[in-house]
Design a protein around this motif. Structure first.
Motif, PDB file in Angstrom:
ATOM      1  N   GLY A 197     -16.225  -6.150   3.931  1.00 53.94           N
ATOM      2  CA  GLY A 197     -15.519  -5.636   5.112  1.00 53.94           C
ATOM      3  C   GLY A 197     -13.973  -5.766   5.210  1.00 53.94           C
ATOM      4  N   ALA A 198     -13.483  -6.153   3.877  1.00 49.51           N
ATOM      5  CA  ALA A 198     -11.985  -6.353   3.868  1.00 49.51           C
ATOM      6  C   ALA A 198     -11.248  -5.160   3.962  1.00 49.51           C
ATOM      7  CB  ALA A 198     -11.744  -7.135   2.340  1.00 49.51           C
ATOM      8  N   VAL A 199     -10.106  -5.040   4.573  1.00 47.41           N
ATOM      9  CA  VAL A 199      -9.132  -3.834   4.589  1.00 47.41           C
ATOM     10  C   VAL A 199      -8.927  -3.629   3.057  1.00 47.41           C
ATOM     11  CG1 VAL A 199      -6.860  -3.200   5.297  1.00 47.41           C
ATOM     12  CG2 VAL A 199      -8.159  -4.447   6.931  1.00 47.41           C
ATOM     13  N   ALA A 200      -9.081  -2.219   2.740  1.00 45.31           N
ATOM     14  CA  ALA A 200      -9.026  -1.870   1.482  1.00 45.31           C
ATOM     15  C   ALA A 200      -7.678  -0.918   1.297  1.00 45.31           C
ATOM     16  CB  ALA A 200     -10.145  -1.006   1.019  1.00 45.31           C
ATOM     17  N   LEU A 201      -6.798  -1.061   0.341  1.00 44.61           N
ATOM     18  CA  LEU A 201      -5.712  -0.404   0.131  1.00 44.61           C
ATOM     19  C   LEU A 201      -5.467   0.219  -1.370  1.00 44.61           C
ATOM     20  CD1 LEU A 201      -3.029  -2.398   2.173  1.00 44.61           C
ATOM     21  CD2 LEU A 201      -3.672  -0.396   3.091  1.00 44.61           C
ATOM     22  N   ALA A 202      -5.408   1.357  -1.510  1.00 42.85           N
ATOM     23  CA  ALA A 202      -5.497   2.096  -2.852  1.00 42.85           C
ATOM     24  C   ALA A 202      -4.096   2.026  -3.305  1.00 42.85           C
ATOM     25  CB  ALA A 202      -6.296   3.339  -2.724  1.00 42.85           C
ATOM     26  N   THR A 203      -3.929   1.885  -4.805  1.00 44.13           N
ATOM     27  CA  THR A 203      -2.660   2.195  -5.409  1.00 44.13           C
ATOM     28  C   THR A 203      -2.637   2.898  -6.439  1.00 44.13           C
ATOM     29  OG1 THR A 203      -2.756   0.120  -6.847  1.00 44.13           O
ATOM     30  CG2 THR A 203      -1.807  -0.479  -4.481  1.00 44.13           C
ATOM     31  N   SER A 204      -1.374   3.858  -6.787  1.00 44.95           N
ATOM     32  CA  SER A 204      -1.528   4.613  -7.621  1.00 44.95           C
ATOM     33  C   SER A 204      -0.184   5.242  -7.830  1.00 44.95           C
ATOM     34  CB  SER A 204      -2.291   5.891  -7.205  1.00 44.95           C
ATOM     35  OG  SER A 204      -2.469   6.834  -8.286  1.00 44.95           O
ATOM     36  N   ALA A 205       0.332   5.548  -9.156  1.00 47.50           N
ATOM     37  CA  ALA A 205       1.436   6.014  -9.438  1.00 47.50           C
ATOM     38  C   ALA A 205       1.648   7.681  -9.030  1.00 47.50           C
ATOM     39  CB  ALA A 205       1.546   5.904 -10.965  1.00 47.50           C
ATOM     40  N   GLU A 206       0.359   8.095  -8.855  1.00 48.21           N
ATOM     41  CA  GLU A 206       0.517   9.653  -8.272  1.00 48.21           C
ATOM     42  C   GLU A 206      -0.616   9.822  -7.417  1.00 48.21           C
ATOM     43  OE1 GLU A 206       1.673  12.018 -12.333  1.00 48.21           O
ATOM     44  OE2 GLU A 206      -0.320  11.806 -12.148  1.00 48.21           O
ATOM     45  N   VAL A 207      -0.124  10.543  -6.079  1.00 47.41           N
ATOM     46  CA  VAL A 207      -1.015  10.619  -5.339  1.00 47.41           C
ATOM     47  C   VAL A 207      -1.229  12.047  -4.664  1.00 47.41           C
ATOM     48  CG1 VAL A 207      -1.665   9.469  -2.908  1.00 47.41           C
ATOM     49  CG2 VAL A 207      -0.583   8.264  -4.451  1.00 47.41           C
ATOM     50  N   PRO A 208      -1.795  12.829  -5.227  1.00 43.05           N
ATOM     51  CA  PRO A 208      -1.996  14.266  -4.732  1.00 43.05           C
ATOM     52  C   PRO A 208      -3.008  14.324  -3.589  1.00 43.05           C
ATOM     53  CG  PRO A 208      -3.441  13.653  -6.708  1.00 43.05           C
ATOM     54  CD  PRO A 208      -2.538  12.743  -6.687  1.00 43.05           C
ATOM     55  N   ALA A 209      -2.638  15.035  -2.806  1.00 49.08           N
ATOM     56  CA  ALA A 209      -3.325  15.593  -1.475  1.00 49.08           C
ATOM     57  C   ALA A 209      -4.921  15.089  -1.531  1.00 49.08           C
ATOM     58  CB  ALA A 209      -3.075  16.799  -0.712  1.00 49.08           C
ATOM     59  N   GLU A 210      -5.446  15.666  -2.879  1.00 50.52           N
ATOM     60  CA  GLU A 210      -6.959  15.739  -2.914  1.00 50.52           C
ATOM     61  C   GLU A 210      -7.466  14.289  -3.117  1.00 50.52           C
ATOM     62  OE1 GLU A 210     -10.629  15.362  -5.301  1.00 50.52           O
ATOM     63  OE2 GLU A 210      -8.549  15.048  -6.078  1.00 50.52           O
ATOM     64  N   LEU A 211      -6.513  13.599  -3.860  1.00 50.17           N
ATOM     65  CA  LEU A 211      -7.000  12.093  -4.134  1.00 50.17           C
ATOM     66  C   LEU A 211      -6.903  11.414  -2.920  1.00 50.17           C
ATOM     67  CD1 LEU A 211      -7.670   9.517  -5.821  1.00 50.17           C
ATOM     68  CD2 LEU A 211      -5.173   9.611  -6.515  1.00 50.17           C
ATOM     69  N   ARG A 212      -5.613  11.646  -2.276  1.00 49.31           N
ATOM     70  CA  ARG A 212      -5.585  11.032  -0.740  1.00 49.31           C
ATOM     71  C   ARG A 212      -6.820  11.060   0.200  1.00 49.31           C
ATOM     72  NH1 ARG A 212      -1.433  13.665   2.981  1.00 49.31           N
ATOM     73  NH2 ARG A 212      -3.051  14.883   2.995  1.00 49.31           N
ATOM     74  N   LEU A 259      -9.608   9.285  -1.023  1.00 48.58           N
ATOM     75  CA  LEU A 259      -9.553   7.615  -0.743  1.00 48.58           C
ATOM     76  C   LEU A 259      -9.661   7.288   0.847  1.00 48.58           C
ATOM     77  CD1 LEU A 259      -6.518   7.079  -2.994  1.00 48.58           C
ATOM     78  CD2 LEU A 259      -8.849   6.001  -3.493  1.00 48.58           C
ATOM     79  N   LEU A 260      -9.009   8.194   1.724  1.00 55.58           N
ATOM     80  CA  LEU A 260      -9.221   8.015   3.059  1.00 55.58           C
ATOM     81  C   LEU A 260     -10.591   8.166   3.389  1.00 55.58           C
ATOM     82  CD1 LEU A 260      -5.863   9.506   4.343  1.00 55.58           C
ATOM     83  CD2 LEU A 260      -6.155   7.074   3.820  1.00 55.58           C
ATOM     84  N   ALA A 261     -11.252   9.380   2.868  1.00 57.45           N
ATOM     85  CA  ALA A 261     -12.682   9.594   3.459  1.00 57.45           C
ATOM     86  C   ALA A 261     -13.660   8.412   2.883  1.00 57.45           C
ATOM     87  CB  ALA A 261     -13.042  10.890   2.985  1.00 57.45           C
ATOM     88  N   ALA A 262     -13.137   7.758   1.860  1.00 57.34           N
ATOM     89  CA  ALA A 262     -14.087   6.638   1.296  1.00 57.34           C
ATOM     90  C   ALA A 262     -14.070   5.410   2.083  1.00 57.34           C
ATOM     91  CB  ALA A 262     -13.909   6.332   0.069  1.00 57.34           C
ATOM     92  N   GLY A 263     -12.974   5.357   2.739  1.00 58.76           N
ATOM     93  CA  GLY A 263     -12.978   3.997   3.682  1.00 58.76           C
ATOM     94  C   GLY A 263     -11.569   3.302   3.559  1.00 58.76           C
ATOM     95  N   PHE A 264     -10.595   3.869   2.722  1.00 61.90           N
ATOM     96  CA  PHE A 264      -9.375   2.967   2.347  1.00 61.90           C
ATOM     97  C   PHE A 264      -8.371   3.113   3.425  1.00 61.90           C
ATOM     98  CE2 PHE A 264     -10.653   3.172  -1.895  1.00 61.90           C
ATOM     99  CZ  PHE A 264     -10.498   2.153  -2.370  1.00 61.90           C
TER     100      PHE A 264
END
Length: 246
Positions: free
Chosen positions: A90-105, A108-113
């Motif tokens: 149940g930990a808060v999850a934050l994703a990191t990336s050098a590139e964040v296109p809209a599709e990836l964002r 990630l948000l839909a997956a629970g980040f």
């Protein structure tokens, strides 16, 4: 730039952070940055190690790189969320990336980040992301009478202001879910609330309002973790503030 979409720890509660990234300089930066902010990071250099640590240790939050050997952020989070025995499920999850296109964002948000941190990131971005979702320093009191008296001038004025604030917070609590769909309006509400908190000596709620405001200014989007954290602090303040006499 940060885009947003609690179990106890082995360290102090709410301060243990899992950092998973295959790039050594990035891990070192995040390690030092998090320590400077008062957090206690544990480092992993690939997805398999991150899953292992998340299963066996209890972290308040996880910073997971999107592309790593052994599985990126999506793979790691899916493995932990799908394992009922994982201590950091149940930990808060934050994703990191050098590139964040809209599709990836969106994925990630839909997956629970709870957020997406674009690298290279600033320490202030880390502070905003973690404060908005994990909360602010537990040592900060709900009510500070000394601060309130200094700002309002006298006890009678402070009491009246706190009674008015209590009414405002009652209304805001009821409106929060609707405001989550109107980030611009919620930003303005947080701005006004911070001013009221300054006059009323409600420093803890003011700090959480600032964290949520900064989160919104960077992302223009709200996720449940940030709203839930703010609501916790709002209700603490409500419980402590005096009502108007009947």
């Amino acid at each position: 730039m940060v885009e947003y979409g609690t179990p106890p720890s082995f360290a102090s509660p709410g301060r243990a952070i899992l950092v998973a990234d295959d790039d050594a300089p990035t891990r070192q930066f995040l390690d030092l940055a998090l320590r400077s902010l008062g957090y206690q990071p544990t480092l992993a250099d690939d997805g398999e190690r991150a899953v292992s640590l998340g299963r066996t240790q209890s972290f308040a939050a996880m910073l997971l790189d999107c592309r790593m050997p052994g599985g990126g952020a999506l793979t790691v989070l899916a493995a932990l969320r799908g394992d009922p025995s994982a201590l950091s499920r149940g930990a808060v999850a934050l994703a990191t990336s050098a590139e964040v296109p809209a599709e990836l964002r969106d994925r990630l948000l839909a997956a629970g980040f709870a957020g997406v941190i674009e690298k290279p990131c600033q320490i202030t971005s880390l502070r905003h992301a973690l404060a908005a979702t994990l909360g602010i320093d537990e040592d900060l009191g709900v009510l500070d009478d000394e601060l309130g008296h200094a700002a309002s001038g006298d006890a009678r004025t402070l009491l009246a202001l706190r009674q008015l604030l209590r009414e405002e917070l009652t209304e805001l609590d009821a409106a929060l879910d609707a405001l989550a769909d109107r980030p611009t309006e919620l930003i303005e509400r947080m701005h006004r609330l911070r001013s009221a908190c300054g006059f009323c000596g409600t420093a803890r709620l003011g700090a959480q309002a600032k964290a949520l405001q900064n989160h919104l200014l960077e992302t223009r989007a709200v996720v449940p973790a940030a709203i839930d954290r703010f609501r916790i602090e709002l209700r603490k303040a409500l419980a402590a503030l005096p009502p108007r006499p009947a």
